[in-house]
Structures are given as C-alpha cells and as structure tokens.
Enzyme design. Sequence first.
Site, short mmCIF file in Angstrom:
data_model
loop_
_atom_site.label_atom_id
_atom_site.label_comp_id
_atom_site.label_asym_id
_atom_site.label_seq_id
_atom_site.Cartn_x
_atom_site.Cartn_y
_atom_site.Cartn_z
N GLU A 45 0.82 -1.21 0.00
CA GLU A 45 0.00 0.00 0.00
C GLU A 45 0.86 1.26 0.00
O GLU A 45 0.51 2.25 -0.63
CB GLU A 45 -0.97 -0.01 1.18
CG GLU A 45 -2.12 -1.00 1.04
CD GLU A 45 -2.98 -0.78 -0.20
OE1 GLU A 45 -2.94 0.31 -0.79
OE2 GLU A 45 -3.68 -1.74 -0.60
N LEU A 88 11.50 4.51 -7.92
CA LEU A 88 10.06 4.40 -7.66
C LEU A 88 9.43 5.75 -7.33
O LEU A 88 8.24 5.93 -7.50
CB LEU A 88 9.83 3.41 -6.51
CG LEU A 88 8.41 2.89 -6.30
CD1 LEU A 88 7.86 2.25 -7.56
CD2 LEU A 88 8.38 1.88 -5.16
N GLY A 89 10.26 6.69 -6.89
CA GLY A 89 9.75 8.04 -6.65
C GLY A 89 9.15 8.24 -5.27
O GLY A 89 9.00 7.28 -4.50
N TYR A 90 8.84 9.47 -4.94
CA TYR A 90 8.28 9.81 -3.63
C TYR A 90 9.04 9.09 -2.52
O TYR A 90 8.50 8.25 -1.81
CB TYR A 90 6.80 9.48 -3.57
CG TYR A 90 5.95 10.46 -4.33
CD1 TYR A 90 5.72 11.73 -3.82
CD2 TYR A 90 5.40 10.14 -5.56
CE1 TYR A 90 4.97 12.65 -4.51
CE2 TYR A 90 4.65 11.06 -6.27
CZ TYR A 90 4.44 12.31 -5.74
OH TYR A 90 3.68 13.21 -6.42
N TYR A 127 -6.32 7.07 3.21
CA TYR A 127 -6.45 5.97 2.25
C TYR A 127 -5.76 4.71 2.74
O TYR A 127 -6.34 3.63 2.80
CB TYR A 127 -5.91 6.35 0.86
CG TYR A 127 -5.63 5.10 0.06
CD1 TYR A 127 -6.70 4.37 -0.46
CD2 TYR A 127 -4.35 4.58 -0.06
CE1 TYR A 127 -6.48 3.16 -1.10
CE2 TYR A 127 -4.12 3.38 -0.70
CZ TYR A 127 -5.19 2.68 -1.23
OH TYR A 127 -4.97 1.48 -1.83
N ASP A 145 -9.46 5.78 -3.04
CA ASP A 145 -8.24 6.17 -3.74
C ASP A 145 -8.66 6.82 -5.06
O ASP A 145 -9.85 7.04 -5.31
CB ASP A 145 -7.31 4.96 -3.96
CG ASP A 145 -7.84 4.00 -5.01
OD1 ASP A 145 -9.03 4.10 -5.39
OD2 ASP A 145 -7.06 3.15 -5.48
N CYS A 199 -13.02 1.22 -15.34
CA CYS A 199 -13.40 2.64 -15.33
C CYS A 199 -12.13 3.48 -15.39
O CYS A 199 -11.84 4.28 -14.52
CB CYS A 199 -14.22 2.96 -14.09
SG CYS A 199 -15.16 4.49 -14.23
N CYS A 206 -16.78 0.71 -20.81
CA CYS A 206 -18.14 0.72 -20.26
C CYS A 206 -18.96 -0.51 -20.66
O CYS A 206 -19.80 -0.97 -19.89
CB CYS A 206 -18.86 1.99 -20.69
SG CYS A 206 -18.08 3.49 -20.09
N CYS A 209 -18.57 -3.20 -18.15
CA CYS A 209 -18.62 -2.78 -16.76
C CYS A 209 -19.84 -3.38 -16.05
O CYS A 209 -20.95 -3.29 -16.56
CB CYS A 209 -18.68 -1.26 -16.66
SG CYS A 209 -18.74 -0.68 -14.96
#
Length: 372
Positions: A45, A88-90, A127, A145, A199, A206, A209
């Site tokens: 996560e 991976l960043g952040y 989240y 999210d 989505c 659609c 869905c």
Amino acid sequence: MTALAEKLASSAHFLVPPLIVWFRSNRRELPWRIQPSPYRIWVSELMLQQTQVVTVIPYFDRFIARFPNIASLAAADLEDVLKLWEGLGYYSRARRLHEAARQLTEARRELPHTYADLLRLPGVGPYTAAAIASIAFGEPVAVVDGNVARLFSRVWAITTSIDTPVMRRDLRDRLQLLLDGVAPAEFNEAVMELGALVCRPRNPDCDNCPLRDQCIARRDGLTHDLPRRRKRADVPLRRLVAAVVHSEGEVLIAKRAPDAMLGGLWHFPDATSTSNAALETILPGLFYERLGVSVTAGRSYRCIRHAYSHFKIDLTGVDCTLSTTRAVVKCDLAGADSIRWVTVAQCERLPFDRASLRLIDQIKQRHHQNSS
DNA sequence: AATTCGGGGCT
DNA sequence: AGCCCAGAATT
C-alpha cells in the site's frame, strides 16, 4: 435515516452484487494477494501510493525478498532501503516506512489492527489506513483512492472536483453505507480493481462494466467529462548544471539532507543556472560558491530533461577538474549531508535520483568511448 | 484549502 | 513533447 442514506441503501442492492461477481472472476493475482500478511499489505500500500500496480510489482518482490518482515526492515540502513526504492519516486514514503518499522520494533509492537491506530504511523494517511485495516484485518472502513473516486464520480455523476478533501469525505461517507453487510476487504479491493481495469481515466470499458446499467454518467453521456478536477498551475523550468568532478579516477558525489527534496539520495553537486552564457563559462563561478574550490570545466554532457510534479529541470553535467587538492573540498555544500569520492562503478551500490542515474549512464558511456 | 513531494503512461 | 494521473504531510 436521511433521504440520501435511504437512496444509497436501496441502490446498494443493485450496485454491490454485480460488483462482487465481477471481482471474483476478474481479480488479478498480485504478489501481495498471494500469501497475504499485514506486513506485505502495508508495504504494497505504501508503494501503491501515487504509483500504478505494474510499476510496483518488481519493486515489491525485491523489497520483500530483502526485508521479509518488520524487524528486518527496522534493522536496515536507510540507505539500503532507499536503494531498493530507487526509481520508484516519492522517497519520503520509503523514509516513513522505515521510520514506522523502527518505531514499532522499538516499542515491541506489531502493526496496529485498527484504522485509528494505523493512521498514527508515519506515511499512513486516510487511504492507506483504510486499505490496511480492511484488507489485512477486516475492519469495515471504506477506501477512497483515485480509482474509486473516478469510478463513483461517474456512477453517481458527481461534478464536484475529486481532488478536494470535501469530495473525498463525501465519497467515503457514501461508500461506507454500501459497505454494510459485505466483506470489507472484498468490497474495497473490488471497487479499486474496477476503477483501475474498467473505469479507466481514458477509454473506459463501459461495455464490460458490471455497473453499466446503474451508471448515471453513462446514461447521460458524461463519462468523458468526469471526473472533474481542479486546474493545475503550469510548471516552471529550472536549468541545473551538475559538476562531475574527477580526481584520481574517482568522482565527487553528495548526499542530500534527509528532509530535503529527494532526501537521503545521492547526486552530483549542482547549481541553478540563471544566465544564458555557456555552462562551461559560468560553472566555475557557480561552484566556487557551492564548493568553495575552483574547478576547471571541461566537456558538457547531453542535457537531461526531467519532469517533477511542480517544476521541470534541464540538467547538464559538466566534466570538471580541481585546481587544488581534493582534500580542500569540504561538506559545507548547501543542503548536502555528506560527500564522497567514488568510482563510477561504485555508484551502483548507492541510491540516486532518476535524473542523476541518467547522468551516470552518460558518464559511463564517455568512459567507454575514451578507453576504446 | 493550497502546496509540496517523483515518476510513468498515454496520445 | 505535452497532458494526465495519484496520497501524505505541511502550512
């Protein structure tokens, strides 16, 4: 019961069963869904914040192989954790994950089981706390999210911008009502999976869905206008020049302070260029200020353009040689934690940001050309 | 509420 | 090359 709650409770009857049926036959077998454990779900996560599943998978597998549990992560050096996060960043996610593991180990505690307690951990927001609490421990808390926000902004044709706290809270409250009476983990995974696979932001599928008959955006032809989001300010461009200082077969690198942008990652000492003069000309002046030593600039490298979320950079490396002995170079570089002299090959063991990695590639190529 | 943090995918 | 996407923490 309010009118809205009543309406949602009745729509849940039509929404939830097709959703669950769809999920059971379209659920991806992801690494963190095989032999799930609270720790693996936590790590996944954190990695999945702002990052798509396909990008995360190889990082997750390597991370878990190296740090199979909280204790091993807590015992690791931050630098080794960042190395596995490289690209991976952040990177604050990695720093906070490591910090949380250390806190838990220090207090001799396992990962908390509840939304409220998870929320206290560094790197865990609304989240992530909801995702872990529901998926790992079965607590009935709704996750919102980006996928879920997009999906339900369409299903309910909500025109409020999805990137506001008000809208996120509203969606969470609505979904909390749908969650009543179903397995929380399955429902939450199902809405996220449907948002991600069907989505989609563009080209939503659609026709396939499970909610196509309930979707108000589809009925009203609004699908491609939703979700709405606030306009983003456009990003400035910064021109950076990076000194590749050579001495005795090694190059000079600097480690950013932990709380800086890209904190804890290594890079080549750099400075912002404001003039239009050739970089080779202005570089000695820039670096006398930053490094306190005189350098002679040699050849430049190809310009590397890199986009961050709030600005872009043009990064140009320049080969430099010192006019004095290397011992003069001290670590009072603004924003740097420490400096090291390393061979280009040794760079592979240390964590760098992505733009610096591309510069390292260029340095290697030039090395190769010179020696052949 | 607005801003600060990376990087990748899609067109 | 440009546009779009996506959580936590800070202010």
